[in-house]
Design a protein around this motif. Structure first.
Motif, PDB file in Angstrom:
ATOM      1  N   THR A   1       0.738  -0.963   0.141  1.00 37.16           N
ATOM      2  CA  THR A   1       0.015  -0.132   0.109  1.00 37.16           C
ATOM      3  C   THR A   1       0.881   1.148   0.079  1.00 37.16           C
ATOM      4  N   SER A   2       2.358   1.127   0.068  1.00 40.36           N
ATOM      5  CA  SER A   2       2.949   2.314  -0.011  1.00 40.36           C
ATOM      6  C   SER A   2       4.285   1.893  -0.761  1.00 40.36           C
ATOM      7  N   ARG A   3       4.893   2.775  -1.389  1.00 41.85           N
ATOM      8  CA  ARG A   3       6.600   2.834  -1.898  1.00 41.85           C
ATOM      9  C   ARG A   3       7.394   2.312  -0.613  1.00 41.85           C
ATOM     10  N   GLU A   4       7.097   2.498   0.688  1.00 36.77           N
ATOM     11  CA  GLU A   4       8.064   2.343   1.658  1.00 36.77           C
ATOM     12  C   GLU A   4       7.737   0.628   2.003  1.00 36.77           C
TER      13      GLU A   4
ATOM     14  N   ASP B   1       4.459  -2.904 -15.935  1.00 37.52           N
ATOM     15  CA  ASP B   1       4.631  -1.515 -16.622  1.00 37.52           C
ATOM     16  C   ASP B   1       5.510  -0.845 -15.938  1.00 37.52           C
ATOM     17  N   LEU B   2       5.962   0.284 -17.045  1.00 38.10           N
ATOM     18  CA  LEU B   2       6.884   1.390 -16.388  1.00 38.10           C
ATOM     19  C   LEU B   2       5.928   1.938 -14.949  1.00 38.10           C
ATOM     20  N   GLY B   3       6.860   2.455 -14.169  1.00 38.15           N
ATOM     21  CA  GLY B   3       6.231   2.812 -12.706  1.00 38.15           C
ATOM     22  C   GLY B   3       5.390   1.894 -12.090  1.00 38.15           C
TER      23      GLY B   3
ATOM     24  N   THR C   1      11.977  -1.036  -9.945  1.00 34.75           N
ATOM     25  CA  THR C   1      13.235  -0.399  -9.273  1.00 34.75           C
ATOM     26  C   THR C   1      13.337  -0.052  -8.067  1.00 34.75           C
ATOM     27  N   THR C   2      12.222   0.378  -7.540  1.00 34.16           N
ATOM     28  CA  THR C   2      11.767   0.617  -6.265  1.00 34.16           C
ATOM     29  C   THR C   2      12.162  -0.530  -5.260  1.00 34.16           C
ATOM     30  N   PHE C   3      11.446  -1.826  -5.701  1.00 37.64           N
ATOM     31  CA  PHE C   3      11.538  -2.871  -5.000  1.00 37.64           C
ATOM     32  C   PHE C   3      13.192  -3.091  -4.899  1.00 37.64           C
TER      33      PHE C   3
ATOM     34  N   ASP D   1      -1.093   4.762  -4.706  1.00 37.43           N
ATOM     35  CA  ASP D   1       0.209   4.234  -4.031  1.00 37.43           C
ATOM     36  C   ASP D   1      -0.036   2.499  -3.654  1.00 37.43           C
ATOM     37  N   THR D   2      -0.703   1.972  -4.417  1.00 33.27           N
ATOM     38  CA  THR D   2      -0.859   0.626  -4.413  1.00 33.27           C
ATOM     39  C   THR D   2      -0.312  -0.190  -5.308  1.00 33.27           C
ATOM     40  N   ARG D   3       0.215  -1.585  -5.229  1.00 30.94           N
ATOM     41  CA  ARG D   3       0.913  -2.245  -6.121  1.00 30.94           C
ATOM     42  C   ARG D   3       0.477  -3.631  -5.608  1.00 30.94           C
TER      43      ARG D   3
HETATM   44  N1  LIG Z   1       3.185   0.767  -3.354  1.00 33.25           N
HETATM   45  C1  LIG Z   1       4.157   1.261  -4.007  1.00 33.25           C
HETATM   46  N2  LIG Z   1       5.377   0.286  -4.616  1.00 33.25           N
HETATM   47  C2  LIG Z   1       6.329   1.029  -5.235  1.00 33.25           C
HETATM   48  N3  LIG Z   1       6.101   1.932  -5.808  1.00 33.25           N
HETATM   49  C3  LIG Z   1       5.130   2.979  -5.674  1.00 33.25           C
HETATM   50  C4  LIG Z   1       4.274   2.422  -4.460  1.00 33.25           C
HETATM   51  N4  LIG Z   1       3.449   3.572  -4.704  1.00 33.25           N
HETATM   52  C5  LIG Z   1       3.814   4.437  -5.439  1.00 33.25           C
HETATM   53  N5  LIG Z   1       4.855   4.142  -6.154  1.00 33.25           N
HETATM   54  C6  LIG Z   1       5.821   4.746  -7.037  1.00 33.25           C
HETATM   55  O1  LIG Z   1       5.639   4.245  -8.134  1.00 33.25           O
HETATM   56  C7  LIG Z   1       6.931   4.592  -8.864  1.00 33.25           C
HETATM   57  C8  LIG Z   1       7.658   3.191  -9.162  1.00 33.25           C
HETATM   58  O2  LIG Z   1       8.587   3.656 -10.099  1.00 33.25           O
HETATM   59  P1  LIG Z   1       9.853   2.617 -10.321  1.00 33.25           P
HETATM   60  O3  LIG Z   1      10.023   1.741  -9.473  1.00 33.25           O
HETATM   61  O4  LIG Z   1      10.785   3.254 -10.987  1.00 33.25           O
HETATM   62  O5  LIG Z   1       8.840   1.622 -11.460  1.00 33.25           O
HETATM   63  P2  LIG Z   1       9.625   0.796 -12.611  1.00 33.25           P
HETATM   64  O6  LIG Z   1      10.736   0.372 -11.947  1.00 33.25           O
HETATM   65  O7  LIG Z   1       8.713  -0.574 -12.500  1.00 33.25           O
HETATM   66  O8  LIG Z   1       9.370   1.499 -13.905  1.00 33.25           O
HETATM   67  C9  LIG Z   1       7.791   5.490  -7.866  1.00 33.25           C
HETATM   68  O9  LIG Z   1       7.619   6.861  -8.185  1.00 33.25           O
HETATM   69  C10 LIG Z   1       7.101   5.097  -6.567  1.00 33.25           C
HETATM   70  O10 LIG Z   1       7.374   6.318  -5.541  1.00 33.25           O
END
Ligand SMILES: Nc1ncnc2c1ncn2[C@@H]1O[C@H](COP(=O)(O)OP(=O)(O)O)[C@@H](O)[C@H]1O
Ligand SMILES: [Mg+2]
Length: 152
Positions: free
Chosen positions: A7-10, A34-36, A40-42, A130-132
């Protein structure tokens, strides 16, 4: 397939960290979505779990970024630009069999080079910004154990 909702980036970073702590040399993870979607965040979290002090940036233009200062080397690859072939020329097998952890974004373009054991994670956006949703597809005992450990 096992699924988790982040439920969040963190939370995505924390999950990456937890998985990163359990990785060993030669581990291969493939991330798609998909993109975004959060690949990369993971990977930033995964690097934290590998005790890598560097900031992880998307390797889109270089294909492979190497980080050598952690508990294990991290090879972070973005195969997006291999859409039209060329994966066989990168020597991926050497990374996959090597002394580090390999993470591949857009792995559909390197499918033929993958080892028998790997962890695929499918990232999906939802209606909420904010959810994935992360879907886990473990191949092999080691990754089955890791997934079981993070699911409950
Ligand atoms: N739950 C979440 N998990 C991961 N990223 C999230 C989440 N919610 C929002 N975001 C935002 O989505 C974006 C993910 O980007 P990124 O990790 O670069 O994606 P990718 O590498 O798949 O293209 C970031 O801006 C991140 O802050
Ligand atoms: Mg990315």
């Amino acid at each position: 397939m096992e699924k988790l909702t982040m439920t969040s980036r963190e939370k995505t970073i924390d999950l990456g960290e937890k998985i990163g702590q359990q990785l060993v040399a030669g581990d291969v993870l493939v991330l798609d979505g998909d993109l975004g979607a959060g690949k990369t965040t993971f990977t930033k979290g995964l690097a934290k779990g590998l005790e890598i002090p560097d900031i992880i940036k998307s390797p889109t233009f270089t294909i492979i970024h190497e980080y050598q200062d952690g508990r294990l080397p991290l090879y972070h690859m973005d195969a997006y630009r291999l859409e039209n072939g060329g994966a066989e020329d990168l020597g991926l097998e050497e990374y996959f069999d090597g002394d580090g952890v390999s993470v591949v974004e857009w792995a559909e373009f390197v499918e033929d080079e993958l080892p028998a054991d790997f962890l695929a994670i499918h990232f999906k956006r939802t209606g909420d910004d904010d959810t994935r949703v992360l879907e886990f597809e473990p191949h092999g005992k080691h990754f089955n154990q890791i997934v079981r450990g993070v699911i409950e």
